[in-house]
Scaffold this motif. Sequence first.
Motif, PDB file in Angstrom:
ATOM      1  N   GLN A  20       2.775   5.917  -3.715  1.00 31.75           N
ATOM      2  CA  GLN A  20       1.537   6.634  -3.969  1.00 31.75           C
ATOM      3  C   GLN A  20       1.904   8.114  -4.082  1.00 31.75           C
ATOM      4  OE1 GLN A  20      -1.393   6.121  -0.926  1.00 31.75           O
ATOM      5  NE2 GLN A  20      -3.033   6.881  -2.209  1.00 31.75           N
ATOM      6  N   THR A  21       1.401   8.779  -5.114  1.00 30.81           N
ATOM      7  CA  THR A  21       1.841  10.133  -5.424  1.00 30.81           C
ATOM      8  C   THR A  21       0.660  11.074  -5.609  1.00 30.81           C
ATOM      9  OG1 THR A  21       3.772   9.212  -6.550  1.00 30.81           O
ATOM     10  CG2 THR A  21       3.224  11.497  -7.050  1.00 30.81           C
ATOM     11  N   ASP A  46      -0.820   5.276 -11.021  1.00 31.39           N
ATOM     12  CA  ASP A  46      -1.806   5.568  -9.980  1.00 31.39           C
ATOM     13  C   ASP A  46      -1.611   6.916  -9.284  1.00 31.39           C
ATOM     14  OD1 ASP A  46      -3.119   3.138 -10.444  1.00 31.39           O
ATOM     15  OD2 ASP A  46      -1.693   2.091  -9.153  1.00 31.39           O
ATOM     16  N   SER A  48      -2.375  10.761  -8.360  1.00 36.75           N
ATOM     17  CA  SER A  48      -3.559  11.606  -8.294  1.00 36.75           C
ATOM     18  C   SER A  48      -3.135  13.040  -8.570  1.00 36.75           C
ATOM     19  CB  SER A  48      -4.205  11.527  -6.913  1.00 36.75           C
ATOM     20  OG  SER A  48      -4.689  10.234  -6.659  1.00 36.75           O
ATOM     21  N   GLY A  77      -4.734   8.144   3.771  1.00 33.08           N
ATOM     22  CA  GLY A  77      -5.103   6.981   2.978  1.00 33.08           C
ATOM     23  C   GLY A  77      -6.600   6.776   2.888  1.00 33.08           C
ATOM     24  N   THR A  80      -9.006   7.038  -2.540  1.00 36.09           N
ATOM     25  CA  THR A  80      -8.371   6.059  -3.431  1.00 36.09           C
ATOM     26  C   THR A  80      -7.607   6.875  -4.465  1.00 36.09           C
ATOM     27  OG1 THR A  80     -10.428   5.911  -4.686  1.00 36.09           O
ATOM     28  CG2 THR A  80     -10.031   4.227  -3.028  1.00 36.09           C
ATOM     29  N   GLN A  81      -7.965   6.766  -5.710  1.00 38.27           N
ATOM     30  CA  GLN A  81      -7.307   7.525  -6.767  1.00 38.27           C
ATOM     31  C   GLN A  81      -7.410   9.025  -6.546  1.00 38.27           C
ATOM     32  OE1 GLN A  81      -5.001   6.187  -8.564  1.00 38.27           O
ATOM     33  NE2 GLN A  81      -5.698   6.724 -10.559  1.00 38.27           N
TER      34      GLN A  81
END
Length: 85
Positions: A20-21, A46, A48, A77, A80-81
């Motif tokens: 996740q970035t 995915d 952001s 966390g 979301t996006q």
Amino acid sequence: ARTLKEWPGVCRRLPEIAAQTLLMTGPEDVVIPARNAWIIGERIADASVIQIKGGGHGFFYQSPDQTARYLSTFLDGDGTQHPGF
């Protein structure tokens, strides 16, 4: 200098990033164009992208509270996006 001229860069490898970035940028950055964050973000699944309004290259110093909120939301966390923007 010769090495830099021959270096192909990493753009072609960005799609390999599976983590996740979060990419953050300031629209007033005169060192690295803010649009680069979106170019990179388009190549990472995915990812952001957050733009700190009025921020420059040192947006994290210019807007520390806003930067900290976005980072905390991302790291917790809770988003979301696009965590809360």
